[in-house]
Design an enzyme around this catalytic site. Structure first.
Site, mmCIF file in Angstrom:
data_model
loop_
_atom_site.group_PDB
_atom_site.id
_atom_site.type_symbol
_atom_site.label_atom_id
_atom_site.label_comp_id
_atom_site.label_asym_id
_atom_site.label_seq_id
_atom_site.Cartn_x
_atom_site.Cartn_y
_atom_site.Cartn_z
ATOM 1 N N ASN A 12 0.867 -1.180 0.000
ATOM 2 C CA ASN A 12 0.000 0.000 0.000
ATOM 3 C C ASN A 12 0.903 1.229 0.000
ATOM 4 O OD1 ASN A 12 -1.792 2.039 0.542
ATOM 5 N ND2 ASN A 12 -2.307 1.353 2.612
ATOM 6 N N TRP A 13 0.952 1.904 -1.137
ATOM 7 C CA TRP A 13 1.843 3.074 -1.245
ATOM 8 C C TRP A 13 1.281 4.306 -0.541
ATOM 9 C CZ3 TRP A 13 4.592 3.599 -6.682
ATOM 10 C CH2 TRP A 13 5.423 2.482 -6.866
ATOM 11 N N LYS A 14 0.009 4.229 -0.139
ATOM 12 C CA LYS A 14 -0.644 5.382 0.505
ATOM 13 C C LYS A 14 -0.464 6.628 -0.391
ATOM 14 C CE LYS A 14 0.059 3.117 4.899
ATOM 15 N NZ LYS A 14 0.178 3.208 6.335
ATOM 16 N N HIS A 99 -9.304 1.154 5.384
ATOM 17 C CA HIS A 99 -8.004 1.359 6.039
ATOM 18 C C HIS A 99 -8.197 2.296 7.228
ATOM 19 C CE1 HIS A 99 -3.864 2.446 6.809
ATOM 20 N NE2 HIS A 99 -3.519 1.382 6.093
ATOM 21 N N GLU A 101 -6.529 4.675 8.228
ATOM 22 C CA GLU A 101 -6.297 6.087 7.887
ATOM 23 C C GLU A 101 -7.533 6.708 7.250
ATOM 24 O OE1 GLU A 101 -2.649 5.374 5.778
ATOM 25 O OE2 GLU A 101 -1.674 4.877 7.679
ATOM 26 N N GLU A 169 -4.750 -4.893 10.804
ATOM 27 C CA GLU A 169 -3.687 -3.904 11.018
ATOM 28 C C GLU A 169 -3.927 -3.198 12.354
ATOM 29 O OE1 GLU A 169 -1.866 -2.619 6.978
ATOM 30 O OE2 GLU A 169 -3.580 -1.333 7.374
ATOM 31 N N GLY A 175 3.314 2.172 10.783
ATOM 32 C CA GLY A 175 4.301 3.244 10.633
ATOM 33 C C GLY A 175 5.078 3.561 11.891
ATOM 34 N N SER A 214 4.092 -2.210 10.144
ATOM 35 C CA SER A 214 5.558 -2.276 10.302
ATOM 36 C C SER A 214 6.165 -3.599 9.835
ATOM 37 C CB SER A 214 5.949 -1.978 11.756
ATOM 38 O OG SER A 214 5.569 -0.654 12.090
ATOM 39 N N GLY A 235 3.112 -1.175 4.166
ATOM 40 C CA GLY A 235 3.109 0.247 3.839
ATOM 41 C C GLY A 235 4.486 0.708 3.405
ATOM 42 N N GLY A 236 5.200 1.360 4.314
ATOM 43 C CA GLY A 236 6.493 1.986 4.004
ATOM 44 C C GLY A 236 7.457 1.098 3.230
HETATM 45 P P1 13P Z 1 3.517 0.352 7.518
HETATM 46 O O1 13P Z 1 3.970 -0.956 6.896
HETATM 47 O O2 13P Z 1 4.226 1.547 6.976
HETATM 48 O O3 13P Z 1 3.512 0.251 9.015
HETATM 49 O O4 13P Z 1 1.977 0.553 7.079
HETATM 50 C C1 13P Z 1 1.084 -0.485 7.229
HETATM 51 C C2 13P Z 1 -0.180 -0.137 6.525
HETATM 52 O O5 13P Z 1 -0.927 0.715 6.971
HETATM 53 C C3 13P Z 1 -0.466 -0.823 5.259
HETATM 54 O O6 13P Z 1 -1.778 -0.585 4.858
#
Ligand code: 13P
Length: 254
Positions: A12-14, A99, A101, A169, A175, A214, A235-236
């Protein structure tokens, strides 16, 4: 892992990634060779601005593409939103919904999330439905109550392993570099499996449950080998092809 469940790793590149990140996407497409694709579904979810070019770049490769959110309606007066049909029109196959977020930044309720999941099905996209407790809920010992409610209300009736993936999650792990211990992941994924089996019978037993929060090359093998962890939502670490592929590569050995 769960016996007989084919795993999936999604990146997920957000809200990250301009056109200059397409070289990373091309490297990912190159990296998903036949052996890897035989062991795991690999999906990248770039921002919607890059969706069509992403599916074009990954055409005829093992890399699959998804979006990060959709509106529940097919079209209409919803400035700034995109529909599941538009995502399908970009030739993507998956869409993340619910998600944390989105739930926080846009006030999306379980009800909204369920509507978006149904929109995915209508457009023949696989819905990746996110659930997870906040740090305050975790500290108050309410994680199971929250997950149980989210599964009851965000995952619509009729969900099957073919149209729905669950991503657990924990919000406090996103993050932050913090992850639950493998024993905690095992216990919570077993709980999610039970809830899904109760609500969806055999479909719930076969539905993929991803872990997200993470996930990195350094902890992927440990997390992905836990029972009832059928992949990851990353994510990251999904922004760099080298890191993302290193996570996916765990499935060459598992
Ligand atoms: P991180 O891997 O950056 O913690 O993000 C997880 C996430 O929210 C994937 O949707």
């Amino acid at each position: 892992m769960t016996p007989d469940i084919f795993p999936l790793v999604a990146g997920n590149w957000k809200m990250n990634g301009e056109r200059d990140k397409l070289d990373q996407l091309a490297l990912m497409a190159q990296g998903v060779d036949e052996e890897l694709a035989d062991n795991v579904d690999v999906v990248v979810c770039p921002p919607s601005t890059l969706l069509y070019v992403a599916t074009t770049l990954s055409e005829d490769t093992g890399l699959q593409v998804g979006a990060q959110d959709c509106h529940n309606e097919a079209s209409g007066a919803h400035t700034g939103d995109i529909s599941a049909e538009m995502i399908k029109d970009c030739l993507a196959d998956y869409c993340i919904v619910g998600h944390s977020e989105r739930r926080v930044d846009h006030g999306e309720s379980d009800f909204h999330v369920a509507g978006k999941a149904q929109a995915c099905w209508r457009a023949e996209l696989t819905a990746i439905i996110c659930i997870g407790e906040t740090e305050a809920e975790y500290d108050a010992g309410k994680a199971e109550d929250v997950l149980s409610r989210q599964i009851a209300m965000s995952v619509p009736e009729g969900a099957t392993e073919d149209d729905t993936i669950i991503a657990y999650e924990p919000v406090w792990a996103i993050g932050t570099g913090k992850t639950p211990s493998p024993d905690d992941v095992k216990a919570i994924h077993a709980f999610i499996r039970e809830e899904l089996a109760q609500k969806f019978g055999g479909h719930g037993e076969r539905m993929r449950i991803l872990y997200g929060g993470s996930v990195k090359p350094a902890n992927a093998a440990e997390l992905l080998s836990v029972e009832n962890v059928d992949g990851a939502l990353v994510g990251g670490a999904s922004l760099k092809a080298e890191d993302f592929l290193a996570i996916c590569d765990v499935y060459r050995k598992l």
